[in-house]
Design a protein around this motif. Structure first.
Motif, PDB file in Angstrom:
ATOM      1  N   THR A  80       0.839  -1.211   0.000  1.00  0.00           N
ATOM      2  CA  THR A  80       0.000   0.000   0.000  1.00  0.00           C
ATOM      3  C   THR A  80       0.860   1.241   0.000  1.00  0.00           C
ATOM      4  O   THR A  80       0.580   2.218  -0.728  1.00  0.00           O
ATOM      5  N   ALA A  81       1.901   1.223   0.777  1.00  0.00           N
ATOM      6  CA  ALA A  81       2.787   2.398   0.823  1.00  0.00           C
ATOM      7  C   ALA A  81       3.471   2.611  -0.521  1.00  0.00           C
ATOM      8  O   ALA A  81       3.618   3.754  -0.991  1.00  0.00           O
ATOM      9  N   ALA A  82       3.881   1.509  -1.195  1.00  0.00           N
ATOM     10  CA  ALA A  82       4.539   1.655  -2.498  1.00  0.00           C
ATOM     11  C   ALA A  82       3.572   2.186  -3.542  1.00  0.00           C
ATOM     12  O   ALA A  82       3.929   3.056  -4.370  1.00  0.00           O
ATOM     13  N   THR A  83       2.343   1.690  -3.534  1.00  0.00           N
ATOM     14  CA  THR A  83       1.333   2.171  -4.491  1.00  0.00           C
ATOM     15  C   THR A  83       1.039   3.649  -4.269  1.00  0.00           C
ATOM     16  O   THR A  83       0.914   4.434  -5.223  1.00  0.00           O
ATOM     17  N   ARG A  84       0.922   4.024  -3.012  1.00  0.00           N
ATOM     18  CA  ARG A  84       0.665   5.432  -2.704  1.00  0.00           C
ATOM     19  C   ARG A  84       1.829   6.312  -3.177  1.00  0.00           C
ATOM     20  O   ARG A  84       1.627   7.417  -3.697  1.00  0.00           O
ATOM     21  N   SER A  85       3.039   5.807  -3.058  1.00  0.00           N
ATOM     22  CA  SER A  85       4.200   6.587  -3.506  1.00  0.00           C
ATOM     23  C   SER A  85       4.191   6.760  -5.026  1.00  0.00           C
ATOM     24  O   SER A  85       4.491   7.840  -5.552  1.00  0.00           O
ATOM     25  N   LEU A  86       3.817   5.663  -5.764  1.00  0.00           N
ATOM     26  CA  LEU A  86       3.753   5.756  -7.224  1.00  0.00           C
ATOM     27  C   LEU A  86       2.684   6.745  -7.661  1.00  0.00           C
ATOM     28  O   LEU A  86       2.872   7.532  -8.616  1.00  0.00           O
ATOM     29  N   LEU A  87       1.552   6.711  -6.950  1.00  0.00           N
ATOM     30  CA  LEU A  87       0.471   7.628  -7.281  1.00  0.00           C
ATOM     31  C   LEU A  87       0.895   9.075  -7.069  1.00  0.00           C
ATOM     32  O   LEU A  87       0.628   9.957  -7.904  1.00  0.00           O
ATOM     33  N   ASN A  88       1.586   9.340  -6.025  1.00  0.00           N
ATOM     34  CA  ASN A  88       2.057  10.707  -5.759  1.00  0.00           C
ATOM     35  C   ASN A  88       3.065  11.140  -6.817  1.00  0.00           C
ATOM     36  O   ASN A  88       3.069  12.293  -7.273  1.00  0.00           O
ATOM     37  N   THR A  89       3.927  10.196  -7.253  1.00  0.00           N
ATOM     38  CA  THR A  89       4.902  10.528  -8.292  1.00  0.00           C
ATOM     39  C   THR A  89       4.209  10.852  -9.612  1.00  0.00           C
ATOM     40  O   THR A  89       4.581  11.797 -10.345  1.00  0.00           O
ATOM     41  N   ALA A  90       3.192  10.058  -9.952  1.00  0.00           N
ATOM     42  CA  ALA A  90       2.464  10.301 -11.212  1.00  0.00           C
ATOM     43  C   ALA A  90       1.775  11.661 -11.196  1.00  0.00           C
ATOM     44  O   ALA A  90       1.743  12.377 -12.217  1.00  0.00           O
TER      45      ALA A  90
ATOM     46  N   VAL B 146       2.747  14.303  -9.631  1.00  0.00           N
ATOM     47  CA  VAL B 146       3.776  15.358  -9.787  1.00  0.00           C
ATOM     48  C   VAL B 146       4.203  15.488 -11.235  1.00  0.00           C
ATOM     49  O   VAL B 146       4.347  16.593 -11.793  1.00  0.00           O
ATOM     50  N   MET B 147       4.418  14.343 -11.931  1.00  0.00           N
ATOM     51  CA  MET B 147       4.892  14.387 -13.325  1.00  0.00           C
ATOM     52  C   MET B 147       3.808  14.843 -14.272  1.00  0.00           C
ATOM     53  O   MET B 147       4.091  15.347 -15.367  1.00  0.00           O
ATOM     54  N   GLU B 148       2.532  14.659 -13.918  1.00  0.00           N
ATOM     55  CA  GLU B 148       1.437  15.038 -14.808  1.00  0.00           C
ATOM     56  C   GLU B 148       1.440  16.539 -15.105  1.00  0.00           C
ATOM     57  O   GLU B 148       1.182  16.961 -16.236  1.00  0.00           O
ATOM     58  N   GLY B 149       1.765  17.323 -14.205  1.00  0.00           N
ATOM     59  CA  GLY B 149       1.765  18.769 -14.422  1.00  0.00           C
ATOM     60  C   GLY B 149       3.143  19.367 -14.519  1.00  0.00           C
ATOM     61  O   GLY B 149       3.275  20.597 -14.485  1.00  0.00           O
ATOM     62  N   ASN B 150       4.186  18.542 -14.661  1.00  0.00           N
ATOM     63  CA  ASN B 150       5.549  19.066 -14.683  1.00  0.00           C
ATOM     64  C   ASN B 150       6.347  18.261 -15.709  1.00  0.00           C
ATOM     65  O   ASN B 150       6.865  17.190 -15.421  1.00  0.00           O
ATOM     66  N   PRO B 151       6.515  18.788 -16.984  1.00  0.00           N
ATOM     67  CA  PRO B 151       7.257  18.072 -18.035  1.00  0.00           C
ATOM     68  C   PRO B 151       8.701  17.814 -17.660  1.00  0.00           C
ATOM     69  O   PRO B 151       9.275  16.795 -18.053  1.00  0.00           O
ATOM     70  N   VAL B 152       9.291  18.767 -16.955  1.00  0.00           N
ATOM     71  CA  VAL B 152      10.705  18.591 -16.579  1.00  0.00           C
ATOM     72  C   VAL B 152      10.859  17.379 -15.673  1.00  0.00           C
ATOM     73  O   VAL B 152      11.767  16.558 -15.831  1.00  0.00           O
ATOM     74  N   ALA B 153       9.961  17.232 -14.709  1.00  0.00           N
ATOM     75  CA  ALA B 153      10.015  16.071 -13.811  1.00  0.00           C
ATOM     76  C   ALA B 153       9.802  14.778 -14.574  1.00  0.00           C
ATOM     77  O   ALA B 153      10.433  13.757 -14.291  1.00  0.00           O
ATOM     78  N   LEU B 154       8.894  14.834 -15.552  1.00  0.00           N
ATOM     79  CA  LEU B 154       8.652  13.664 -16.374  1.00  0.00           C
ATOM     80  C   LEU B 154       9.898  13.279 -17.150  1.00  0.00           C
ATOM     81  O   LEU B 154      10.248  12.111 -17.281  1.00  0.00           O
ATOM     82  N   ARG B 155      10.580  14.329 -17.700  1.00  0.00           N
ATOM     83  CA  ARG B 155      11.810  14.084 -18.454  1.00  0.00           C
ATOM     84  C   ARG B 155      12.889  13.448 -17.577  1.00  0.00           C
ATOM     85  O   ARG B 155      13.576  12.515 -17.981  1.00  0.00           O
ATOM     86  N   MET B 156      13.004  13.969 -16.382  1.00  0.00           N
ATOM     87  CA  MET B 156      14.017  13.427 -15.464  1.00  0.00           C
ATOM     88  C   MET B 156      13.696  11.968 -15.102  1.00  0.00           C
ATOM     89  O   MET B 156      14.597  11.138 -14.986  1.00  0.00           O
ATOM     90  N   LYS B 157      12.442  11.660 -14.928  1.00  0.00           N
ATOM     91  CA  LYS B 157      12.053  10.286 -14.623  1.00  0.00           C
ATOM     92  C   LYS B 157      12.385   9.352 -15.771  1.00  0.00           C
ATOM     93  O   LYS B 157      12.828   8.213 -15.573  1.00  0.00           O
ATOM     94  N   GLU B 158      12.185   9.890 -17.036  1.00  0.00           N
ATOM     95  CA  GLU B 158      12.523   9.075 -18.201  1.00  0.00           C
ATOM     96  C   GLU B 158      14.019   8.802 -18.251  1.00  0.00           C
ATOM     97  O   GLU B 158      14.454   7.689 -18.570  1.00  0.00           O
ATOM     98  N   LEU B 159      14.820   9.847 -17.967  1.00  0.00           N
ATOM     99  CA  LEU B 159      16.275   9.655 -17.960  1.00  0.00           C
ATOM    100  C   LEU B 159      16.702   8.658 -16.879  1.00  0.00           C
ATOM    101  O   LEU B 159      17.603   7.835 -17.077  1.00  0.00           O
TER     102      LEU B 159
END
Length: 386
Positions: free
Chosen positions: A328-338, A340-353
């Motif tokens: 549950t904690a891991a799923t909640r962390s993934l949801l929070n990360t998604a 953040v990246m949804e409204g921030n292209p730079v964060a999305l780019r960094m995650k891709e790298l």
């Protein structure tokens, strides 16, 4: 045939002359000439010089000498006449050699050794005089002890102990540590020793049912001591056995009032319950209970199996709860990360790298067509060895 007989008496001897079986004379050292006539003359010799030779004169003529030969008696013998409450201490050359019992009537040879008999009154005190006690204690340690020692009781009370003296069935004052002596004549006397230090009582292998009908085997240890030895012995013939039985009863009462789970969770509760109950039962008894401890609680074989299964199920359930909590904690962390990246292209780019870096660590060779942008757009060809 009429005639004389000549005989020699040695310096360590005395000779008793009998004429026709009757007393005719007592002869000391020297050569003697006696007219025999037609009589039957016999000679009885008594040796006085051997160290182990008896000094007492034991003969059928002893009473005759006492009644009719006062001069001979005074010259050759030491006469001992003791009353019913008197004891004689016979000395040879100043050394105590024998204890004579009451009502003794005895003659002892005078001769090579000086004979002296001291008379002690038994009715005054059952205890041996201090001087005599010290003498008997030292004499008893020598190879050649005083004869007649069975008439006295010598007792050594060890350190940290007390002696319980009983005279004619009645308990007397306690004896301190040390050497004590008492007359056995005309009385029954005994001394037992009691350890005044703390003592351990072991109550082992007690089969007891709990309140929920589970059979257990328990081992218990307790420490107790005497507070009043005389009171304890007056009320209990065997105080140690009495303490053991009270511990048994207390343990059964404490275990029988509780369920198995409560006993296993808190063994100290058994200790407290047994201690309180037994202390109350032993109050004013002359003994006191210091501490109680249950050493072992042994379960039957089938109960061990059941408890092992229960513990295994509990641990498995706890592991599942922890695993679900982590997922549950891991799923909640993934949801929070998604989010953040949804409204921030730079964060999305960094995650891709970051993802590309992880992928690159696991492959041997990368072929890139169309530049880095094509890699990020999914045109990357990954070629693994082989």
């Amino acid at each position: 045939m009429l005639g004389f007989t000549i005989f020699t008496v040695k310096k360590h001897e005395r000779a008793l002359l009998l004429r026709d079986g009757d007393f005719a004379g007592l002869f000391g050292p020297g050569k003697h000439r006696v007219f025999t006539g037609l009589d039957d003359v016999t000679l009885e010799r008594f040796s006085l010089g051997k160290p182990d030779a008896p000094a007492r004169f034991e003969h059928e003529l002893a009473d005759y000498f006492v009644a009719h030969e006062p001069a001979l008696l005074a010259r050759e013998f030491v006469q001992v006449v003791l009353g019913e409450t008197e004891v004689g201490l016979r000395h040879e050359d100043g050394v105590l050699v024998e204890i004579l019992p009451p009502s003794t009537r005895q003659l002892f040879w005078r001769g090579l050794r000086e004979q002296r008999v001291d008379v002690v009154d038994l009715s005054a005190d059952a205890r041996l005089p201090a001087e005599l006690l010290a003498k008997l204690h030292s004499v008893a340690l020598r190879p050649r002890a005083v004869r007649g020692l069975d008439g006295v009781l010598l007792v050594q009370v060890p350190e940290f102990h007390a002696g319980v003296l009983t005279l004619d069935g009645q308990m007397q004052a306690l004896l301190p540590a040390g050497v004590h002596g008492f007359w056995r004549f005309n009385r029954q006397v005994s001394v037992s020793t009691v350890d005044l230090r703390a003592q351990i009582a072991e109550v082992n292998g007690q089969e007891i049912l709990t309140r929920d009908k589970v059979g257990l085997r328990l081992n218990l240890s307790a420490v107790w001591h005497f507070t009043d030895v005389q009171r304890a012995l007056a009320r209990m013939p065997k105080p140690a056995d009495h303490v053991y039985r009270e511990l048994q009863f207390g343990l059964r009462a404490a275990v029988g009032e509780q369920n198995l789970d409560a006993l296993l969770e808190n063994k100290a509760a058994i200790d407290g319950a047994v201690l309180a109950q037994v202390r109350e039962r032993l109050a004013e008894s002359g003994v006191a209970l210091d501490s109680v401890g249950v050493k072992d609680i042994i379960l039957p074989g089938e109960m061990k199996t059941i408890l092992a299964q229960v513990v295994e199920a509990e641990k498995s359930a706890q592991a599942n709860v922890i695993r679900r909590r982590e997922e549950t904690a891991a799923t909640r962390s993934l949801l929070n990360t998604a989010k953040v990246m949804e409204g921030n292209p730079v964060a999305l780019r960094m995650k891709e790298l970051e993802t590309l870096e992880r992928v690159a660590e696991r492959i041997d060779k990368i072929s890139v067509v169309g530049g880095l942008d094509q890699v990020l757009n999914g045109l990357v060809t990954l070629r693994q060895p082989g």
